[in-house]
Design a protein around this motif. Structure first.
Motif, PDB file in Angstrom:
ATOM      1  N   ALA A  67     -14.958   5.225 -11.587  1.00 12.88           N
ATOM      2  CA  ALA A  67     -14.578   6.665 -12.224  1.00 12.88           C
ATOM      3  C   ALA A  67     -13.415   6.959 -13.136  1.00 12.88           C
ATOM      4  O   ALA A  67     -13.451   8.044 -13.611  1.00 12.88           O
ATOM      5  CB  ALA A  67     -14.500   7.707 -10.869  1.00 12.88           C
ATOM      6  N   HIS A  68     -12.681   5.938 -13.633  1.00 12.55           N
ATOM      7  CA  HIS A  68     -11.620   6.096 -14.316  1.00 12.55           C
ATOM      8  C   HIS A  68     -11.549   4.853 -15.018  1.00 12.55           C
ATOM      9  O   HIS A  68     -10.929   4.029 -14.905  1.00 12.55           O
ATOM     10  CB  HIS A  68     -10.486   6.568 -13.700  1.00 12.55           C
ATOM     11  N   THR A  69     -12.191   4.902 -16.344  1.00 12.91           N
ATOM     12  CA  THR A  69     -12.331   3.241 -16.928  1.00 12.91           C
ATOM     13  C   THR A  69     -11.830   3.520 -18.337  1.00 12.91           C
ATOM     14  O   THR A  69     -12.021   4.446 -19.006  1.00 12.91           O
ATOM     15  CB  THR A  69     -14.080   3.104 -17.048  1.00 12.91           C
ATOM     16  N   HIS A  70     -11.128   2.566 -18.698  1.00  9.29           N
ATOM     17  CA  HIS A  70     -10.158   2.360 -20.157  1.00  9.29           C
ATOM     18  C   HIS A  70     -10.896   0.873 -20.433  1.00  9.29           C
ATOM     19  O   HIS A  70      -9.955  -0.035 -20.515  1.00  9.29           O
ATOM     20  CB  HIS A  70      -8.814   2.221 -19.847  1.00  9.29           C
ATOM     21  N   PHE A  71     -11.883   0.901 -21.212  1.00  4.15           N
ATOM     22  CA  PHE A  71     -12.420  -0.325 -21.996  1.00  4.15           C
ATOM     23  C   PHE A  71     -11.336  -1.008 -22.816  1.00  4.15           C
ATOM     24  O   PHE A  71     -11.183  -1.903 -23.160  1.00  4.15           O
ATOM     25  CB  PHE A  71     -13.709  -0.102 -22.568  1.00  4.15           C
ATOM     26  N   VAL A 180     -14.124  14.893 -22.417  1.00  7.28           N
ATOM     27  CA  VAL A 180     -12.763  15.221 -23.179  1.00  7.28           C
ATOM     28  C   VAL A 180     -11.740  14.863 -22.151  1.00  7.28           C
ATOM     29  O   VAL A 180     -12.057  15.277 -20.895  1.00  7.28           O
ATOM     30  CB  VAL A 180     -12.882  16.736 -23.444  1.00  7.28           C
ATOM     31  N   LYS A 181     -10.657  14.557 -22.571  1.00  9.67           N
ATOM     32  CA  LYS A 181      -9.572  14.232 -21.699  1.00  9.67           C
ATOM     33  C   LYS A 181      -8.411  14.771 -21.964  1.00  9.67           C
ATOM     34  O   LYS A 181      -7.824  14.753 -22.927  1.00  9.67           O
ATOM     35  CB  LYS A 181      -9.349  12.517 -21.614  1.00  9.67           C
ATOM     36  N   LEU A 182      -7.697  15.514 -20.966  1.00 12.36           N
ATOM     37  CA  LEU A 182      -6.417  16.416 -21.306  1.00 12.36           C
ATOM     38  C   LEU A 182      -5.413  15.944 -20.401  1.00 12.36           C
ATOM     39  O   LEU A 182      -5.458  15.429 -19.237  1.00 12.36           O
ATOM     40  CB  LEU A 182      -6.946  17.886 -20.618  1.00 12.36           C
ATOM     41  N   GLY A 317     -10.188   3.260 -11.447  1.00  9.01           N
ATOM     42  CA  GLY A 317      -8.980   3.844 -12.088  1.00  9.01           C
ATOM     43  C   GLY A 317      -7.930   3.040 -12.871  1.00  9.01           C
ATOM     44  O   GLY A 317      -7.359   1.931 -11.913  1.00  9.01           O
ATOM     45  N   ASP A 318      -7.717   3.073 -14.055  1.00  7.99           N
ATOM     46  CA  ASP A 318      -6.755   2.429 -14.590  1.00  7.99           C
ATOM     47  C   ASP A 318      -6.620   0.919 -14.582  1.00  7.99           C
ATOM     48  O   ASP A 318      -5.311   0.356 -14.681  1.00  7.99           O
ATOM     49  CB  ASP A 318      -5.272   3.130 -14.183  1.00  7.99           C
ATOM     50  N   TYR A 319      -7.744   0.428 -14.746  1.00  7.82           N
ATOM     51  CA  TYR A 319      -7.696  -1.239 -14.585  1.00  7.82           C
ATOM     52  C   TYR A 319      -7.433  -1.388 -16.176  1.00  7.82           C
ATOM     53  O   TYR A 319      -8.017  -0.708 -17.136  1.00  7.82           O
ATOM     54  CB  TYR A 319      -8.913  -1.783 -13.981  1.00  7.82           C
TER      55      TYR A 319
HETATM   56 ZN   LIG Z   1      -6.027   6.415 -17.021  1.00  5.31          ZN
END
Ligand SMILES: [Zn+2]
Length: 428
Positions: A67-71, A180-182, A317-319
């Protein structure tokens, strides 16, 4: 879907359907990219001309959701470097991360900000066009911060005041983002931005959500402080990340909006920053001194209370940081069981059914049910007994997305009749 794609019948599988029933021995028929039928028992469904995969008792469930992905986080401790890295090199690393998610059994991912404006959108489109393997993906752009509120300047888009917020949201619209990310609160590892800092105003938050919703985008927030969680909830933010320091009022507000909002704590970041970052120059004493121990304690208590109140808390999250490398995503599932007190079954529901809900497709994703997309994983082991089997890619012996195998269970396959099943050409 290619026209040659055969129907696939999983037999002798233990079906976990994420719908609230106990797992059962049964069969699942896949046709045209969707789940066509789910049956208890064995032998009822047609086998003629169908590729039969004998699951030999293995565990069949929906693909997972992060639910919280950073490719675009590249397993590096050098976050400013994400801003200066060449966009061409960066795109290739994003493609590799997308593949790693799918290799790990994740068929759904929610983009929680990209280091450069278009990375997420380009990768999402490449996945959807069949150019590269990857999960279904909701794309984001760079996270939006106010002046003085960025966690890392070089990977952030800035906006001050409602009008500039609208403009940055419109930029996300123009780029084709889904989200959109705040960046509303701080982060201790920066050394200067504290978890309980609050950077946004209500006016700015409302401007961003109003404009995003008007254009069909949803809004997520980096919100570690109680006030940033409450500001998110007062102003229509859809997905709240972290929520470490929720107080009673924030919990009440979350509960009142629980049918609308999702929480994704990204808890492994806190756990790993406390315990696994020493080799990267951030020893446990430093993490403790920065306040991560206290934050983890608060976060765990808060999430346990959210679970009690029926708020949808999702893994992921945040991997993609040095000490939370890509491919270790299912550590989150362990934390849900060991830290938050979710049962393994509740954890799997959070990672699948709620995943389909956060993806905006509750009737098509996250359940093993007729009509849903055939996004399935075959597990050699019982995640209900030992949730950590999902951390081992070699135990996920089959991975199917949209009715096609990304990872073919191979040896367990019994083709009933010769079919052109091996003729699928690589995408040109
Ligand atoms: Zn993050």
């Amino acid at each position: 879907m290619s026209p040659q794609t055969p129907q696939t019948l999983f037999t002798h599988v233990r079906v976990f359907d994420s719908g609230g029933t106990e797992p059962f021995d049964g069969e699942v028929l896949v046709a045209d990219g969707r789940i066509a039928e789910v049956r208890r028992g064995h032998g009822d469904l047609p086998r003629d001309g169908v590729r039969v995969v004998d699951g030999r008792g293995r565990f069949l469930m929906s693909g997972l959701c992060d639910a919280h992905t950073h490719f675009s986080w590249t397993n590096s401790a050098d976050l400013p470097g994400l801003g200066t890295m060449g966009v061409e090199e960066h795109t290739l690393l994003c493609a590799k991360a997308a593949r790693t998610y799918l290799d790990s059994g994740y068929t759904m991912c929610v983009g929680a900000a990209a280091a450069k404006p278009r990375l997420d959108v380009v990768i999402r489109d490449a996945i959807n066009n069949g150019l590269i393997p990857g999960p279904r993906y909701l794309a984001n752009c760079q996270e939006i911060a106010v002046t003085g509120g960025a966690l890392v300047d070089g990977i952030t888009a800035f906006a001050d005041g409602p009008e500039e917020m609208r403009k940055q949201v419109r930029r996300n619209v123009a780029m084709g983002a889904d989200l959109v990310k705040l960046s509303m609160s701080g982060e201790e590892i920066t050394g200067s931005q504290h978890a309980e800092d609050n950077y946004f105003s209500d006016e700015e938050t409302l401007a961003a959500t109003t404009e995003a919703h008007r254009r069909g985008l949803r809004v997520c927030s980096h919100a570690r402080s109680a006030e940033s969680v409450k500001m998110s909830l007062r102003n229509g933010v859809d997905i709240i990340y972290h929520a470490s320091y929720v107080d009673e009022e924030a919990l009440d507000m979350l509960e009142a909006q629980k049918d609308r909002v999702f929480v994704a704590p990204g808890i492994n970041w806190l756990v790993a920053t406390l315990h696994d970052a020493a080799a990267f120059g951030y020893p446990p004493e430093a993490a403790e001194a920065a306040g991560y121990g206290r934050e983890l304690e608060h976060a765990v208590a808060g999430i346990q209370e959210m679970r009690r109140r029926g708020i949808r808390v999702l893994p992921g999250g945040d991997y993609g940081f040095a000490w939370t490398p890509h491919g270790t995503y299912a550590r989150d599932l362990r934390h849900f069981v060991e830290l938050f007190g979710f049962t393994p079954a509740e954890t799997l529901v959070a990672a699948t059914r709620w995943g389909g809900e956060i993806m905006g497709a509750p009737d098509e994703l996250g359940l093993v049910k007729a009509g849903f997309h055939a996004d399935l994983i075959l597990v050699d082991g019982d995640p209900l007994r030992d949730i950590t089997v999902l951390e081992d890619q070699s135990r996920i012996t089959g991975i199917m997305k949209g009715g096609e195998f990304h990872k073919d269970p191979g040896a367990t396959t019994t083709p009933v009749r010769a079919r052109t099943r091996d003729t699928a050409a690589p995408v040109s």
